[in-house]
Scaffold this motif. Structure first.
Motif: not given
Length: 510
Positions: A58, A64, A142, A145-146, A149
């Motif tokens: 990352y 990711l 997800i 996290l995107k 972050p």
């Protein structure tokens, strides 16, 4: 189709190309599904290395990172690397297997409350009790996290949950709760300012192009934290260098004389601020780290869309300050700093990875970061053993030549990953600075505890033979002249270079 199959399908749909891990009994349903997918699995030799590799993956490209382990022994090997990513706000997806649900809270073989343990070193630790919850947890993880972050997210997957065939795949409706109520005050501070200063952290990387445009157009000087380096190239005069404990003369002057400090995506740790400055505008997606009288909980992107800037004229005043940092021993034959200076000069444009120890100080001082992800190291946890797996992750992500600068002590913490390096035929050049000691610990013992060096001497293996036993080319250099001659060649990895160096003392933070 079972939950594991759909799990892997979602990863494919989300563009996951590579995952790092070690298989095991309880996570086998995921591995069966992976084996029939388009996703590339990189087999590491230790779970800690898998998570460090996902971290480096990352940090080098912004893609990711995903790491996978089986139940307790495998999962708990993740802990150091997850704490590292958590402290540095690195978003990685962490998947662990577990025994069947009926064994929760029992003394069954390889059963521990691992999701509870991970709650303290991840942003979130999900423990789904059925297939529907498992898929919802994956989609939620997800998405966060995107879009937000700020650290790893863990999903603990019981074997019987993964094998369920009766489930619903619920799409998300997720809203981020921001607080931009201080935006008017921020605009007022910027409008009044004649000496504004940016401090950029990792949370501002996504806005690199916009920030370059603003800094150039309005002549606003820039400083960075460790992990914001390269958002503005350090070859540009507008980038004054790091702020805080490793301040350069220009960044120190600018910080002390600015009348408005615009801190974007920084954690505001003690390494950046000894005291919170006045007229601080602090923007971060993580509400918990905000400080000062003008905190803004939200994305840097949204802040920049709301704020206007004006041209200022104080950069010339700053540039009149001599920014030279004299580094003692940087041309002495066998000093680590002399070797590192030449290595970084030779590989000026390559991604560099560092580990933990005295070599990290010299690497961060000599390295010029031309872009984000140009220097990878752990700033907040600093575990020994980060370097080699992180370099592997960076090489998988970027397909570039990666330069790893290691000490002899930390290299041996994850030395088994030479097998992963060779197996994947990665273009990683490993420089081992060998002084046969834990040098920085010796320095602490001598300088701060008035004691003789104790338990810091290392009886090292022959690193050349060790690397060769993995099928990796290796060479040893024992003086600066030989190193300079080696660096004149076209070098390609996997390659291990042992550089025999003397003991030294680094400038410790005060």
């Amino acid at each position: 189709m079972n939950v594991a199959d759909r799990f892997v399908e979602i990863l494919e749909e989300e563009g996951v190309e590579n995952v790092f891990g070690v298989p095991g009994e309880q996570i086998t349903p995921i591995y069966k599904s992976l084996s029939a997918s388009s996703i590339n699995h990189i087999l590491t030799r230790h779970e800690q290395a898998a998570a460090h590799a996902a971290d480096g993956y990352y940090r080098s490209t912004g893609k990711l990172g995903v790491c996978i382990a089986t139940a307790s022994p495998g999962a708990l090997n993740f802990t150091m690397a997850l704490a590292t990513a958590f402290k540095d706000n690195v978003p990685i997806l962490v998947l662990t297997g577990d025994n069947e649900l009926e064994y929760r809270n029992t003394d069954h073989f390889q059963t521990t409350p691992q999701f509870e343990m991970f709650r303290h070193i991840t942003r979130a630790s999900y423990n789904p009790l059925n297939g529907t919850e498992a898929l919802y947890a994956l989609r939620a993880a997800i998405f966060e996290l995107k879009t937000i972050p700020k650290g790893p997210i863990h999903i603990n997957l019981a074997k019987d949950v993964l094998l369920q065939e009766d489930f619903d795949d619920i799409k998300l409706c997720y809203l981020c709760e921001d607080d931009m109520s201080n935006i008017t005050r921020a605009q007022e501070l910027i409008d009044k300012s004649e000496r504004p200063l940016f401090i950029l952290g990792a949370g501002a990387i996504s806005q690199k192009e916009r920030l370059e445009e603003i800094a150039l157009k309005y002549r606003i000087p820039v400083t960075t934290t460790f992990h914001g380096r390269g958002i503005i190239s350090e070859d540009d005069d507008l980038n004054l260098g790091m702020v805080g404990i490793r301040s350069a003369p220009r960044s120190k002057y600018a910080f002390e004389h600015a009348d408005c400090i615009i801190a974007l995506g920084i954690r505001a740790s003690e390494r950046t601020f000894q005291e919170v400055p006045e007229n601080l505008i602090h923007v971060n997606i993580n509400r918990d780290v905000l400080v000062g009288d003008c905190p803004i909980h939200g994305k840097v992107e949204d802040f920049l869309a709301e704020i206007t800037f004006k041209k200022v004229d104080w950069i010339d005043e700053i540039l009149r300050i001599d920014n030279t940092i004299e580094i003692e021993g940087s041309d002495d034959d066998l000093k680590p700093q002399a070797a590192i200076k030449r290595i970084l000069s030779r590989f000026y444009d390559n991604i560099t990875v560092s580990d933990a120890g005295s070599h990290t100080t010299w690497t961060t001082l000599f390295k010029k970061c031309l872009r984000p992800g140009h220097l990878l190291f752990s700033g907040s946890m600093a575990p020994m053993g980060y370097g080699l797996p992180a370099a592997i992750g960076a090489a998988i992500a970027s397909d570039e030549k990666i330069i790893l600068i290691n000490g002899d002590g930390d290299f041996q913490m994850n030395v088994q990953e030479l097998a992963t390096l060779k197996e994947n035929d990665l273009d990683v050049i490993v420089f081992i600075l060998n002084n046969s000691e834990f040098a920085i610990i010796r320095q602490w013992q001598e300088d701060f505890y008035d004691m003789e060096a104790y338990q810091v001497e290392l009886k090292n293996p022959d690193f050349v033979k060790l690397a060769s036993s993995y099928g990796i080319d290796a060479v040893r250099v024992e003086n600066l002249e030989d190193l300079e001659m080696l660096l004149q060649n076209e070098l390609a990895g996997p390659l291990v270079v042992e550089v025999v160096v003397e003991s030294e003392k680094v400038p410790l933070p005060k």
